[in-house]
Design a protein around this motif. Structure first.
Motif, PDB file in Angstrom:
ATOM      1  N   SER A  10      38.850  47.186  42.014  1.00 33.42           N
ATOM      2  CA  SER A  10      38.895  48.109  41.215  1.00 33.42           C
ATOM      3  C   SER A  10      38.121  49.171  41.974  1.00 33.42           C
ATOM      4  N   SER A  29      44.402  43.384  41.799  1.00 28.97           N
ATOM      5  CA  SER A  29      44.409  44.609  39.922  1.00 28.97           C
ATOM      6  C   SER A  29      43.420  44.061  39.444  1.00 28.97           C
ATOM      7  N   LEU A  31      41.498  42.788  35.948  1.00 32.91           N
ATOM      8  CA  LEU A  31      41.907  41.877  35.206  1.00 32.91           C
ATOM      9  C   LEU A  31      41.182  41.798  34.060  1.00 32.91           C
ATOM     10  N   TYR A  32      41.879  40.825  33.110  1.00 32.97           N
ATOM     11  CA  TYR A  32      41.537  40.941  31.985  1.00 32.97           C
ATOM     12  C   TYR A  32      41.244  39.831  30.649  1.00 32.97           C
ATOM     13  N   ARG A  45      37.612  44.125  30.143  1.00 31.83           N
ATOM     14  CA  ARG A  45      37.770  43.743  31.929  1.00 31.83           C
ATOM     15  C   ARG A  45      36.481  42.691  32.392  1.00 31.83           C
ATOM     16  N   SER A  70      44.130  37.659  32.363  1.00 35.68           N
ATOM     17  CA  SER A  70      45.388  37.770  33.895  1.00 35.68           C
ATOM     18  C   SER A  70      44.743  39.526  33.864  1.00 35.68           C
ATOM     19  N   ASP A  71      46.913  39.752  34.420  1.00 39.63           N
ATOM     20  CA  ASP A  71      46.519  41.276  35.156  1.00 39.63           C
ATOM     21  C   ASP A  71      47.114  42.398  33.464  1.00 39.63           C
ATOM     22  N   GLN A  72      47.138  43.763  33.446  1.00 37.60           N
ATOM     23  CA  GLN A  72      47.202  44.415  32.020  1.00 37.60           C
ATOM     24  C   GLN A  72      48.808  43.853  32.331  1.00 37.60           C
ATOM     25  N   LEU A  78      49.353  36.806  38.254  1.00 38.74           N
ATOM     26  CA  LEU A  78      47.816  37.455  38.191  1.00 38.74           C
ATOM     27  C   LEU A  78      48.143  36.538  37.092  1.00 38.74           C
TER      28      LEU A  78
END
Length: 712
Positions: A10, A29, A31-32, A45, A70-72, A78
């Motif tokens: 971030s 990126s 990640l969530y 996150r 994963s990323d958004q 990712l």
């Protein structure tokens, strides 16, 4: 994930690419958590935690969650999901696929709480995900169910003692030290503020009772987890620490460590020490827990290899002899835990030691098998070692225990049965103690250079075991045995062991009149799993007492700890049965190595003090598990049921924390009072009053009155 540029999770965390470790794969990126039923949760996150690791801690309710990281945009590269399979194994890194598409992990939460997930991308071609339950950070603690109890206004207590003490007699409260003369059959005293509303009344001029096993106070020590008195013996036989939770490894406790703490144990009022088995254990490890997440050695003593040798992790024979002698000098008897039912598991390290050529063709061959570790990236765990062994090899018959000695599922051995006597308990090789034919020494002992085992003509398996165990009595003056897994061995074998122990102790006392404490005979207490407070045939087959699972194993100990009058029914019934039969007794506990720590239920020091009051006033014998008196915290939470009960003794807390010092002082006072009065464990019990709750115990000229004022 090969080829990713170095970056940051971030914008809030700034690192220059030049300062990063170029061998790591940091993720640019955010990640969530990504749920199969609801998609990406942007509020959940993961945070960068250094070294290409990303963490999140979340509260989960009980249930099944299907998740990815994963990323958004759920981009390939990712989108981290399972490489194969879908179920999480807690506290174990699982291999990831960075382009998992619709493959989700199945996270089965059985206990609501906080859970930490860690994505490790330090090796971008081998990313892993790990989940573990986290201890609650809040100060909230569970409270025990409420029980009815008498209340106390904090004022002095008047109690009728006419059934126990005479008018004009000077009576002392052992807890506070105050004295008062009995007038009109009564005394009035103010309980000590530290006592929890307790008066421990005795004749001021009374003398301490002589020792009796009927009033035993036994301090139970898991030797390896109590005190490290000699660091030079921490890692014999190439044994190793695992560098993690150490749930199944040796932690350094030894006989020298116990000897250094004998005055501490004496101050507790303990008149006997029970130590876990002392004999040489299997040298190597097995897989620990339900899922093999750690190496598990025989640190506890119940996996014997050579019954004639002391395990060097615990010290030398000289160390053991010094411990017994120094305990005796302080008036403390020594009980040794003995195992007649089984021996230890086969391990790869022992195969190397014994020259057993039974490796599978694909097995690695490390210099020492204790150096081997599973490859977690390939989904291996510590059970993997079993795949390296040819269990059908005749080498196990020719070079191990042999089929005359044990039952085992291996080729050439007698198959285990389905009853208590012939089963392989927990898969352990079962000793054929019922055998009537004469046998020679096990093959491996014939070639073991340092064994003290001697070939005996006409000996059965049980004959050898009885000789080996009682040699510790004959050589060192051990005062008694705690017998392990009693219901899994023929009763008559226990009877023979007891008789041999009686003879061995008498021999030792005759040879060492200057060291003996008294002429009391050898004593034996048995563990019959889940046995309650009743007499049966075990008392006709060697047992002087049995461990009482009824009190500590149920809700009674908790109720007694909250409110002493809750124990009145137990006190009355136990005392009645014990006094009715001189050949019957119990050893009652609140914590043990195989069940739970009482303190771990609610982590309440006041409750732990109440548990001490209730236990130390118990008819019969009592057993303190090391650290009951200091509220020893539980060990690591894992899928090994016994790890939480076997934490290392909390010496630093005792030194540094005033509240634990106060708790220890409370247990010391109770223990010393009990030690002074044989009537507490072996006397007649009579309730005097309900409010205050008061009772007397009397045996001959020894008489006490115990008073509980109530809760404030």
């Amino acid at each position: 994930m090969k080829g990713f540029k170095l970056g940051l999770i971030s914008a809030a965390l700034v690192m220059s690419a030049g300062s990063a470790n170029v061998s790591a794969a940091m993720i640019k990126s955010p990640l969530y958590l990504n749920y199969a039923d609801s998609g990406v949760n942007a509020a959940q996150r993961l945070k960068f935690s250094g070294k290409s690791r990303y963490k999140i801690t979340l509260p989960f309710e009980k249930g099944i969650y299907k998740i990815q990281v994963s990323d958004q945009g759920q981009s390939c590269g990712l989108r981290f999901g399972p490489e194969d399979g879908s179920k999480f194994a807690f506290s174990k890194p699982l291999a990831l696929n960075a382009c998992a598409n619709d493959r989700y992990f199945e996270l089965n939460i059985r206990f609501a709480g906080n859970y930490e997930l860690i994505l490790d991308n330090s090796q971008s071609d081998k990313p892993t995900l790990q989940v573990a339950r986290k201890a609650k950070a809040s100060s909230f603690k569970r409270s025990p169910p409420a029980v009815d109890c008498i209340q106390w206004d904090g004022q002095p207590i008047t109690v009728d003692v006419s059934s126990t003490f005479n008018n004009g007699q000077l009576v002392k409260d052992f807890y506070s030290g105050q004295t008062q003369t009995v007038m009109n059959g009564q005394v009035s005293m103010q309980p000590d503020p530290a006592s929890g509303g307790l008066l421990l009344l005795e004749a001021a001029d009374g003398k301490a009772s002589e020792f009796s096993w009927d009033n035993a106070s036994v301090y139970f020590i898991m030797t390896d987890r109590f005190n490290n008195g000699d660091t030079s013996n921490d890692f014999p036989f190439h044994r190793k620490a695992d560098g993690k939770q150490e749930a199944g490894t040796f932690q350094g406790g030894d006989f020298s460590g116990i000897t250094a703490k004998l005055d501490y144990i004496k101050d507790l009022g303990m008149n006997a020490i029970w130590v876990t088995p002392i004999v040489e254990q299997i040298h190597g490890f097995i897989g620990g827990g339900d899922h093999g997440r750690f190496p598990f050695y025989g640190y506890h003593g119940y996996w014997a290899l050579d019954f004639t040798k002391i395990d060097p992790n615990l010290g030398s024979e000289q160390d053991f002899g010094r411990f017994v002698d120094e305990a005796h000098k302080r008036g403390i008897r020594v009980l040794v835990d003995v195992v007649m039912n089984h021996v230890g598991y086969p391990t790869l390290d022992d195969m190397q030691t014994m020259g057993i050529d039974a490796l599978a063709p694909h097995a690695p061959v490390p210099k020492q098998w204790t150096d081997w570790q599973p490859d977690l990236s390939k989904g291996q765990n510590w059970y993997r070692y079993t795949n390296f062994i040819r269990w059908s090899s005749s080498e196990w018959v020719d070079k191990w225990w042999g089929p005359d000695w044990v039952r085992s599922g291996m080729a050439g051995y007698t198959a285990p049965g389905g009853d208590d006597i012939t089963m392989n308990l927990s898969g352990l090789p079962d000793l054929i103690t019922e055998g009537t034919k004469s046998v020679s020494l096990p093959p491996f002992l014939k070639h073991k250079k340092d064994t003290k085992a001697v070939e005996r003509e006409g000996y059965t398996v049980s004959d050898y075991l009885i000789e080996w165990h009682t040699n510790w009595v004959r050589d060192y003056g051990v005062d008694g045995f705690r017998a392990d897994t009693v219901k899994h061995v023929e009763p008559e074998v226990w009877g023979k062991l007891k008789q041999a122990g009686v003879e061995a102790l008498a021999d030792w006392k005759a040879k060492h009149p200057d060291k003996k404490l008294d002429d009391k005979p050898f004593w034996m207490v048995g563990e019959v799993w889940h046995h309650g407070a009743y007499k049966d045939f075990y008392f006709d087959n060697g047992m002087d007492s049995l461990i009482n699972f009824e009190y500590g194993g149920g809700k009674a100990a908790l109720k007694g700890a909250q409110c002493l009058p809750q124990n009145e029914g137990i006190y009355a019934s136990y005392a009645k049965e014990i006094n009715r039969d001189p050949n019957y007794n119990l050893l009652t506990y609140i914590s043990s190595h195989d069940t739970k720590l009482f303190y771990s239920n609610y982590e309440d020091l006041t409750l732990q003090a109440g548990a001490g009051t209730a236990l130390m006033m118990m008819p019969g014998g009592v057993q303190l598990y090391y650290g009951d008196e200091s509220a020893r915290p539980r060990g690591p939470q894992s899928d090994a049921f016994d790890a939480p009960t076997r934490s290392f003794m909390n010496w630093q807390q005792i030194i540094k924390e005033a509240d634990r010092q106060a708790l220890l002082k409370h247990w010391q006072t109770l223990g010393q009072f009990r030690k002074r009065h044989v009537a507490i464990g072996a006397g007649e019990h009579h309730k005097i009053s309900d409010k205050p709750y008061a009772f007397s115990r009397s045996k001959g000229n020894d008489k006490v009155v115990v008073v509980f004022a109530g809760l404030q």
